[in-house]
Design an enzyme around this catalytic site. Structure first.
Site, PDB file in Angstrom:
ATOM      1  N   GLY A   1       4.112   2.823  13.789  1.00 17.35           N
ATOM      2  CA  GLY A   1       4.881   1.780  14.074  1.00 17.35           C
ATOM      3  C   GLY A   1       4.582   1.194  15.441  1.00 17.35           C
TER       4      GLY A   1
ATOM      5  N   GLY B   1       7.222   4.330   8.140  1.00 18.12           N
ATOM      6  CA  GLY B   1       6.529   5.684   8.377  1.00 18.12           C
ATOM      7  C   GLY B   1       6.766   6.275   9.922  1.00 18.12           C
ATOM      8  CB  SER B   2       4.922   8.346  12.154  1.00 10.61           C
ATOM      9  OG  SER B   2       3.649   7.418  12.139  1.00 10.61           O
ATOM     10  CB  THR B   3       8.104   6.442  16.164  1.00 13.45           C
ATOM     11  OG1 THR B   3       9.399   6.595  15.336  1.00 13.45           O
ATOM     12  CG2 THR B   3       8.248   5.715  17.472  1.00 13.45           C
ATOM     13  CD  GLU B   4       0.641   8.783  16.584  1.00  8.85           C
ATOM     14  OE1 GLU B   4       1.020   9.801  15.712  1.00  8.85           O
ATOM     15  OE2 GLU B   4      -0.626   8.894  16.875  1.00  8.85           O
TER      16      GLU B   4
ATOM     17  CD  GLU C   1      13.558   3.632   7.825  1.00 15.59           C
ATOM     18  OE1 GLU C   1      13.532   4.132   8.661  1.00 15.59           O
ATOM     19  OE2 GLU C   1      13.194   3.916   6.487  1.00 15.59           O
TER      20      GLU C   1
ATOM     21  CB  CYS D   1      13.278   8.269   8.105  1.00 13.91           C
ATOM     22  SG  CYS D   1      14.139   7.300   6.823  1.00 13.91           S
TER      23      CYS D   1
ATOM     24  CE  LYS E   1      -1.828   2.425   3.266  1.00 14.53           C
ATOM     25  NZ  LYS E   1      -1.689   3.768   2.605  1.00 14.53           N
TER      26      LYS E   1
ATOM     27  CD  GLU F   1      10.922  11.838  12.126  1.00 18.30           C
ATOM     28  OE1 GLU F   1       9.683  11.229  12.341  1.00 18.30           O
ATOM     29  OE2 GLU F   1      11.676  11.333  11.375  1.00 18.30           O
TER      30      GLU F   1
HETATM   31  P1  NAI Z   1       2.095   7.460   8.714  1.00 19.76           P
HETATM   32  O1  NAI Z   1       3.159   6.693   9.875  1.00 19.76           O
HETATM   33  O2  NAI Z   1       0.603   7.887   9.196  1.00 19.76           O
HETATM   34  O3  NAI Z   1       1.959   7.082   7.190  1.00 19.76           O
HETATM   35  C1  NAI Z   1       2.917   6.209   6.620  1.00 19.76           C
HETATM   36  C2  NAI Z   1       1.899   5.100   5.945  1.00 19.76           C
HETATM   37  O4  NAI Z   1       1.321   4.300   6.944  1.00 19.76           O
HETATM   38  C3  NAI Z   1       1.200   5.461   5.077  1.00 19.76           C
HETATM   39  O5  NAI Z   1       1.033   4.671   4.018  1.00 19.76           O
HETATM   40  C4  NAI Z   1      -0.214   5.431   5.780  1.00 19.76           C
HETATM   41  O6  NAI Z   1      -1.624   5.398   4.804  1.00 19.76           O
HETATM   42  C5  NAI Z   1       0.069   4.319   6.637  1.00 19.76           C
HETATM   43  N1  NAI Z   1      -0.639   4.275   8.026  1.00 19.76           N
HETATM   44  C6  NAI Z   1      -1.231   5.161   8.809  1.00 19.76           C
HETATM   45  N2  NAI Z   1      -1.945   4.802   9.635  1.00 19.76           N
HETATM   46  C7  NAI Z   1      -1.653   3.415   9.797  1.00 19.76           C
HETATM   47  C8  NAI Z   1      -2.278   2.265  10.566  1.00 19.76           C
HETATM   48  N3  NAI Z   1      -2.946   2.780  11.901  1.00 19.76           N
HETATM   49  N4  NAI Z   1      -1.756   0.950  10.196  1.00 19.76           N
HETATM   50  C9  NAI Z   1      -1.179   0.845   9.230  1.00 19.76           C
HETATM   51  N5  NAI Z   1      -0.887   1.656   8.213  1.00 19.76           N
HETATM   52  C10 NAI Z   1      -1.076   3.061   8.675  1.00 19.76           C
HETATM   53  O7  NAI Z   1       2.656   8.999   8.679  1.00 19.76           O
HETATM   54  P2  NAI Z   1       1.932  10.405   8.232  1.00 19.76           P
HETATM   55  O8  NAI Z   1       0.979  10.802   9.043  1.00 19.76           O
HETATM   56  O9  NAI Z   1       2.043  10.639   6.724  1.00 19.76           O
HETATM   57  O10 NAI Z   1       3.258  11.555   8.831  1.00 19.76           O
HETATM   58  C11 NAI Z   1       3.368  11.777  10.318  1.00 19.76           C
HETATM   59  C12 NAI Z   1       4.686  12.074  10.654  1.00 19.76           C
HETATM   60  O11 NAI Z   1       5.427  10.621  10.514  1.00 19.76           O
HETATM   61  C13 NAI Z   1       5.612  12.993   9.839  1.00 19.76           C
HETATM   62  O12 NAI Z   1       5.450  14.236  10.239  1.00 19.76           O
HETATM   63  C14 NAI Z   1       6.898  12.339  10.002  1.00 19.76           C
HETATM   64  O13 NAI Z   1       7.416  12.764  11.390  1.00 19.76           O
HETATM   65  C15 NAI Z   1       6.755  10.867  10.289  1.00 19.76           C
HETATM   66  N6  NAI Z   1       6.961   9.978   9.175  1.00 19.76           N
HETATM   67  C16 NAI Z   1       8.135   9.469   9.158  1.00 19.76           C
HETATM   68  C17 NAI Z   1       8.409   8.847   7.857  1.00 19.76           C
HETATM   69  C18 NAI Z   1       9.718   7.885   7.795  1.00 19.76           C
HETATM   70  O14 NAI Z   1      10.195   7.453   6.861  1.00 19.76           O
HETATM   71  N7  NAI Z   1      10.288   7.442   8.989  1.00 19.76           N
HETATM   72  C19 NAI Z   1       7.739   8.705   6.830  1.00 19.76           C
HETATM   73  C20 NAI Z   1       6.529   9.265   6.876  1.00 19.76           C
HETATM   74  C21 NAI Z   1       6.222   9.963   8.190  1.00 19.76           C
END
Ligand code: NAI
Length: 801
Positions: free
Chosen positions: A250, A245-248, A267, A301, A193, A398
């Site tokens: 994760g 994606g986000s630590t939260e 990651e 990240c 996804k 972050e």
């Molecule tokens: P996110 O962690 O919500 O999104 C990343 C992916 O996870 C997207 O595909 C999203 O649709 C999916 N996702 C969201 N909630 C989910 C859940 N409960 N179960 C499974 N998949 C889920 O990140 P977001 O809200 O786009 O960004 C928020 C913050 O997260 C950013 O400001 C940044 O600090 C951090 N982030 C870190 C990344 C990294 O590469 N380490 C990448 C993206 C965001």
């Protein structure tokens, strides 16, 4: 139109727009509307819902994309499951051909993919063209090689199955490649996804999948938001989740998958330090900083978002930096001469603004050059925050935007302490002309990737991934392949059927127990706990009766509690010197341990027989194998080492094997001596300090080892033993933020609890799900134990001028 002499005076770039016609035509050809890609075909969303994807630089609508529902995810998982058998059975060289074909097709479509990526995500075309897309192709080429070699390089390992892969919006196509290439190389099938803001290159990739002749169902793309992601995570037909994606989120995924037997790699975020020592080449460091924090608008990240600069040069360095910032150009992502493009979405822009305001409210000084920003679209200027306290919000959270936070330090020790003062541990960058100082600093940083006099270097041959709350697992290289393979016994499926209840020790005050035991023939006095090299009474003041095989009391063991575990963790942390000792020195101590156990073999054989009822010959075999195993891991202490990865640029990329630090190890009832030794020794061999919780039922076999430890030159605190109610103690270890990794060999219920409770600091876990392990066989020993007892730090050292 400026005259040439004006241009020469200002040396300013004119606009150099990349043509978008090709990408626009591609979108139009699809009617700007996209379905899911399932089983080799586009499939309309079951509930008919779509969401809009916009261009962050203009706000214009790019396409309407399917919103994935439970029925869509079901369908994709079913397709991936059906494809798994034939795909995993395909010889590696044939899988390699598909991956190779994908790489070739990516190269053929480089321009379309780069323009589409910049239009969808807002990143400068220079980056998508020169960094993202070439790395995507490189990833598939590299993993075509792993497909070819999988059988010989990972003997006995099998693919995991159907992988659910959830990726973010910051490197949409690159993250897809990081996920899909190793999964396919290892023989898995996938349901991926993309992020809701940036699904377009993943959809374009489906055409490459078709062109490369990949069998239907091997790659499935379901689009949607976090809810769709959560459905993939929860789906029972998925065997592995790979998430970036986000630590939260994760952390949530860690909790939701607890006990499911799903393999997991995460990651997550970072707050990576960029350390500039006073002997650094400052101009190079400034250019490095531009890449570190302004690449992809800082939405990276591993962005070098915390500048740590040595006090003596801080003023000059900040002045140079501000001058350089004033020359950064912010604007149309498709303009080849801009440095900073658009922020991905309004919510992200809002988050950046809010955090910078908070930083200023908490006392930071904010510098933003007077850079012209486009009138419309989502743009944010390059920003420097100085006078920042290490504990302030902007220094710890972050921001994920073009915002650099700066602090100063006086000594290398202080720099390292500041750098490690974060819950994250993804990457770090070190700038110094002294190789000794740079390597010493690199070795002491808690980060998965360290760049020396460089930054943001990536390659498919090198593992990438974080320490601590930056995640679990690695992507890329040999380390990354393991995330998509199961070694025998390494990751157990949950055991089927009901489980025997965990034995619950019943408490007796230690003083009474000692009195009760006194005078009974052949019965030892009450065994104490072993913490910091000393035997001590448990905090509770209670002990419990350990029964022998004949059902009569064999002795008493201390009933450890939360406080005892905390003391043991503290003692383990103080025993740092063990981790810093050379492999050779550790090996000497472990050989000595083996010799001392051998000297007392008869005593241990008798104890085993009386505790477990095992026949004398079997007890003899168990003790003898335990001694052999000690020799095996002593031998490995200076041999299980790292590698120099063959990355593309002129680097020595060192993959260093490092211990976790403090580990918890919870041991099973079966083969109580051999299992204990088989679990503790690999951890010790690699420099970990251990808090061991032995089998409650046969605790005395572990407590008998105290004297062996005492006579073997083991530093105090390297091994700590807390006896008592096993699962209660395991829970305390799981929740403890200063324990980096936890192994649990026991029931499925206990394994579930350990995985769930470990989500707090995202500690690495290895659980058995109630599946019995044959400790006497090869299952009980081998490199898989050493791999699980360590993490890899990749240190990039560039060479050449
Ligand atoms: P996110 O962690 O919500 O999104 C990343 C992916 O996870 C997207 O595909 C999203 O649709 C999916 N996702 C969201 N909630 C989910 C859940 N409960 N179960 C499974 N998949 C889920 O990140 P977001 O809200 O786009 O960004 C928020 C913050 O997260 C950013 O400001 C940044 O600090 C951090 N982030 C870190 C990344 C990294 O590469 N380490 C990448 C993206 C965001």
């Amino acid at each position: 139109m400026p005259a040439i002499k004006d241009i020469l005076r200002s040396m300013d770039y004119g606009p150099a727009p990349e043509a978008a016609g090709h990408a626009t035509a591609w979108l139009e050809a699809h009617g700007r509307s996209f379905d899911h890609f399932i089983d080799g075909a586009f499939v309309a969303p079951a509930e008919g819902q779509r969401f809009e994807v916009t261009n962050p630089a203009t706000g214009g609508l790019l396409a309407r994309v399917a919103q994935g529902s439970a029925a869509d995810v079901d369908k994709a998982v079913a397709a991936a499951r059906a494809a798994f058998g034939p795909w995993s059975a395909l010889p590696g060289d044939l899988r390699a051909r598909h991956l190779y074909a994908i790489a070739r097709h990516i190269q053929k479509r480089e321009r379309l993919l780069a323009v589409l990526e910049s239009t969808d995500n807002g990143k400068p075309i220079r980056e998508s063209r020169d960094i993202d897309v070439p790395l995507v192709a490189r990833h598939f080429y590299h993993h075509a090689g792993w497909a070819e070699l999988a059988e010989t390089e990972f003997p006995g390992a099998v693919p995991v199955g159907v992988c659910g892969q959830i990726i973010p919006w910051n490197f949409p196509l690159l993250m897809l490649a990081w996920k899909i290439a190793p999964a396919l190389a290892a023989g898995n099938t996938v349901v991926l996804k993309p992020a809701e803001y940036t699904p377009l290159t993943a959809l374009a990739f489906t055409e490459i999948v078709k062109e490369a002749g990949l069998p239907d169902g091997v790659v499935n793309i379901v689009t949607g938001d976090g809810e769709t992601g959560a459905m993939i995570v929860a789906h029972p037909g998925i065997d592995k989740i790979a998430f970036t994606g986000s630590t939260e989120v994760g952390r949530k995924i860690r909790q939701l998958t607890a006990g499911s037997g799903k393999k997991l790699s995460l990651e997550l975020g970072g707050k990576s330090p960029f350390i500039v020592f006073d002997d650094a080449d400052q101009d190079s460091a400034i250019e490095g900083l531009v890449d570190a924090i302004w690449l992809n608008q800082g939405q990276v990240c591993c962005a070098g978002s915390r500048l740590l600069v040595q006090e003596g040069i801080a003023a000059r360095f900040h002045a140079k930096l501000k001058t350089r910032m004033a020359h950064l150009r912010v604007g149309d992502p498709l303009d080849k001469s801009i440095d900073i493009g658009a922020i991905v979405a309004p919510v992200q822009l809002e988050r950046i603004r809010r955090l910078v305001e908070k930083g200023c409210a908490e006392g930071a000084a904010c510098f933003q050059p007077g850079t012209a920003l486009p009138q419309k679209g989502l743009f944010y200027p390059p920003t420097l925050l100085t006078e920042v306290e290490p504990a302030s919000t902007v220094a710890t959270e972050e921001i994920f935007g073009p915002v650099l936070v700066s602090m100063s330090f006086r000594t290398p020790d202080e720099a390292i302490a500041l750098a490690n003062n974060t819950r994250y541990g993804l990457a770090a960058s070190i700038w110094s002309e002294s190789i000794g100082l740079a390597m010493e600093t690199a070795s002491r940083l808690q980060a998965g990737v360290v760049w020396i006099n460089s930054t943001n270097l990536f390659d498919a041959a090198s593992g990438f991934g974080g320490y601590r709350e930056s995640g679990v697992g690695r992507e890329g290289g040999r380390e990354g392949m393991w995330e998509y393979l199961r070694a025998s016994a390494e990751e157990a499926e949950p055991a089927a059927g009901p489980e025997p209840a965990e034995s619950q020790p019943s408490a007796l005050p230690v003083a009474d127990a000692e009195t009760a035991m006194r005078g009974l023939p052949g019965i030892d006095r009450t065994a104490k706990l072993y913490i910091g090299g000393k035997q001590g009474r448990p905090d509770s003041g209670y002990s419990y009766t350990v029964l022998g095989a004949d059902g009569h009391p064999a002795g008493q063991a201390g009933l450890g509690n939360r406080k005892d575990i905390r003391n043991a963790v503290e003692a383990a942390h103080q025993a740092k010197a063990w981790g810093a000792a050379t492999g050779h020195n550790r090996a000497q101590v472990l050989y000595y341990l083996a010799e001392n156990l051998a000297a007392r073999a008869a005593e241990f054989e008798a104890r085993l027989a009386s505790l477990t009822g095992t026949a004398a010959a079997a007890a003899k075999a168990e003790v003898s194998l335990a001694i052999r195993r000690m020799f095996y891991y002593a031998a490995q202490a200076d041999k299980f080492d790292g590698a120099v990865h063959a990355t593309r640029t002129r680097n020595v990329t060192l993959a260093m094997v490092e211990p976790w630090g403090v580990m918890g190890i919870v041991c099973p009832d079966e083969a109580p001596l051999l299992a204990f030794v088989s679990l503790i020794l690999p951890a010790l061999a690699l420099g970990n300090r251990v808090i061991a919780v032995p089998s409650s039922r046969h605790a005395l076999i572990a407590t008998d080892l105290y004297q062996v430890f005492d006579t073997s030159d083991l530093h105090p605190g390297v091994i700590n033993i807390v006896t008592g109610a096993r699962d209660e103690l395991a829970k305390v270890l799981a929740q403890h933020d200063d324990v980096a990794a936890l192994w649990y060999v026991g029931s499925h219920a206990g394994s579930t609890m350990v995985e769930r409770e470990s989500a707090g600091n995202l500690k690495a876990t290895w659980v058995s799900h109630g599946r019995p392990r044959d400790w006497l066989s090869a299952e009980g020993q081998g490199p898989q134990y050493l791999r699980r007892a360590s993490q890899v730090k990749n240190i990039w050292v560039p060479y050449g001028e």
